[in-house]
Design an enzyme around this catalytic site. Structure first.
Site, PDB file in Angstrom:
ATOM      1  N   ASP A   8       2.162  14.765  46.011  1.00  0.00           N
ATOM      2  CA  ASP A   8       3.071  13.777  46.400  1.00  0.00           C
ATOM      3  C   ASP A   8       4.241  14.300  45.696  1.00  0.00           C
ATOM      4  O   ASP A   8       4.645  15.209  45.279  1.00  0.00           O
ATOM      5  CB  ASP A   8       2.674  12.390  45.502  1.00  0.00           C
ATOM      6  N   HIS A   9       5.504  13.414  45.509  1.00  0.00           N
ATOM      7  CA  HIS A   9       6.674  13.805  44.983  1.00  0.00           C
ATOM      8  C   HIS A   9       6.557  14.417  43.493  1.00  0.00           C
ATOM      9  O   HIS A   9       7.288  15.265  43.225  1.00  0.00           O
ATOM     10  CB  HIS A   9       7.798  12.866  44.951  1.00  0.00           C
ATOM     11  N   CYS A  65      -0.296  15.588  41.748  1.00  0.00           N
ATOM     12  CA  CYS A  65       0.812  14.661  41.575  1.00  0.00           C
ATOM     13  C   CYS A  65       1.431  14.903  40.057  1.00  0.00           C
ATOM     14  O   CYS A  65       1.274  15.789  39.523  1.00  0.00           O
ATOM     15  CB  CYS A  65      -0.076  13.295  41.728  1.00  0.00           C
ATOM     16  N   GLY A  68      -2.099  14.020  37.842  1.00  0.00           N
ATOM     17  CA  GLY A  68      -3.476  14.562  38.526  1.00  0.00           C
ATOM     18  C   GLY A  68      -4.178  13.355  38.441  1.00  0.00           C
ATOM     19  O   GLY A  68      -5.426  13.450  39.114  1.00  0.00           O
ATOM     20  N   VAL A  69      -4.100  12.229  37.877  1.00  0.00           N
ATOM     21  CA  VAL A  69      -5.000  10.985  37.880  1.00  0.00           C
ATOM     22  C   VAL A  69      -5.164  10.450  39.177  1.00  0.00           C
ATOM     23  O   VAL A  69      -6.172  10.150  39.771  1.00  0.00           O
ATOM     24  CB  VAL A  69      -4.617  10.272  36.471  1.00  0.00           C
ATOM     25  N   GLY A  70      -3.835   9.662  39.399  1.00  0.00           N
ATOM     26  CA  GLY A  70      -3.992   8.961  40.600  1.00  0.00           C
ATOM     27  C   GLY A  70      -4.419   9.634  41.748  1.00  0.00           C
ATOM     28  O   GLY A  70      -5.546   9.212  42.553  1.00  0.00           O
ATOM     29  N   HIS A  98     -20.840  24.148  37.582  1.00  0.00           N
ATOM     30  CA  HIS A  98     -21.978  23.522  37.431  1.00  0.00           C
ATOM     31  C   HIS A  98     -22.002  22.081  38.325  1.00  0.00           C
ATOM     32  O   HIS A  98     -23.008  21.495  38.680  1.00  0.00           O
ATOM     33  CB  HIS A  98     -21.603  22.995  36.071  1.00  0.00           C
ATOM     34  N   ARG A 109       3.704  17.024  35.684  1.00  0.00           N
ATOM     35  CA  ARG A 109       4.503  16.611  34.642  1.00  0.00           C
ATOM     36  C   ARG A 109       3.682  16.800  33.419  1.00  0.00           C
ATOM     37  O   ARG A 109       4.191  16.463  32.270  1.00  0.00           O
ATOM     38  CB  ARG A 109       4.495  15.172  34.743  1.00  0.00           C
ATOM     39  N   ARG A 137     -28.761  17.663  39.330  1.00  0.00           N
ATOM     40  CA  ARG A 137     -27.708  16.653  38.962  1.00  0.00           C
ATOM     41  C   ARG A 137     -26.812  16.423  40.152  1.00  0.00           C
ATOM     42  O   ARG A 137     -26.347  15.355  40.350  1.00  0.00           O
ATOM     43  CB  ARG A 137     -26.799  17.272  37.661  1.00  0.00           C
TER      44      ARG A 137
HETATM   45  C1  RB5 Z   1       4.591   9.288  40.853  1.00  0.00           C
HETATM   46  O1  RB5 Z   1       5.545   8.724  39.982  1.00  0.00           O
HETATM   47  C2  RB5 Z   1       3.209   9.247  39.799  1.00  0.00           C
HETATM   48  O2  RB5 Z   1       2.788   7.855  39.502  1.00  0.00           O
HETATM   49  C3  RB5 Z   1       2.052  10.072  40.557  1.00  0.00           C
HETATM   50  O3  RB5 Z   1       2.505  11.328  40.947  1.00  0.00           O
HETATM   51  C4  RB5 Z   1       0.818  10.221  39.566  1.00  0.00           C
HETATM   52  O4  RB5 Z   1       1.099  10.664  38.489  1.00  0.00           O
HETATM   53  C5  RB5 Z   1      -0.174   9.132  39.755  1.00  0.00           C
HETATM   54  O5  RB5 Z   1      -1.249   9.425  38.904  1.00  0.00           O
END
Ligand code: RB5
Length: 156
Positions: A8-9, A65, A68-70, A98, A109, A137
């Site tokens: 994403d951005h 992103c 990395g979480v979303g 594994h 970020r 597993r």
């Molecule tokens: C975008 O602003 C941000 O929310 C997305 O890149 C990401 O970090 C979500 O997990």
């Protein structure tokens, strides 16, 4: 290998470096966007990379992103995708060796270009070990996926 790359951005600042590292390691990039800093929605790119892998147009994927979480949460909603956020070298290769992780997720970020480059190299160079305990597993993980698709879990 063909590597589907989506971001994403928030992940866009790492994109060109990831492409260079993948190609430099002798692999091919399947570009799933985005192509600028303009604000977009990360699930769209997780979906595109997942669909590309399931259609066998790529062998593995990399998603970037902000954190990395979303994008990893989104990718893991797709049956057959095993995505992990890895910001340390050990996890980036051990996740493949594994857990048969097929998508590496990065947060642009959180980490800089040099760390990202090493993580990508560790990921593309790793192979699933096929050792009995890891296969066992993995099969249990696939059973969870199967049961979820069959509606066996309570909805909330
Ligand atoms: C975008 O602003 C941000 O929310 C997305 O890149 C990401 O970090 C979500 O997990």
């Amino acid at each position: 290998m063909r590597i589907a790359l989506g971001c994403d951005h928030g992940g866009f600042p790492l994109k060109q470096r990831v492409i260079a590292v993948v190609q430099g390691a002798g692999h091919e990039i399947v570009d799933c966007g985005t192509d600028s800093n303009c604000s977009v929605d990360y699930p769209d790119f997780a979906r595109k990379v997942g669909e590309t892998i399931l259609a066998r147009q790529a062998d593995r994927g990399i998603l970037v992103c902000g954190s990395g979480v979303g994008i990893s949460v989104a990718a893991n909603k797709i049956p057959g995708i095993r995505a992990g956020v890895c910001h340390d070298i050990y996890s980036a290769h051990q996740g493949v060796e594994h857990d048969d992780m097929n998508v590496l997720c990065l947060g642009a970020r959180i980490i800089g270009e040099e760390v990202a480059a090493e993580l990508v190299r560790a990921f593309v160079n790793a192979k699933f070990t096929n050792e009995e305990r890891h296969v066992r597993r993995l099969n249990k993980l696939l059973e969870i996926e199967h049961d979820a698709l069959a509606g066996k879990f309570a909805q909330r």
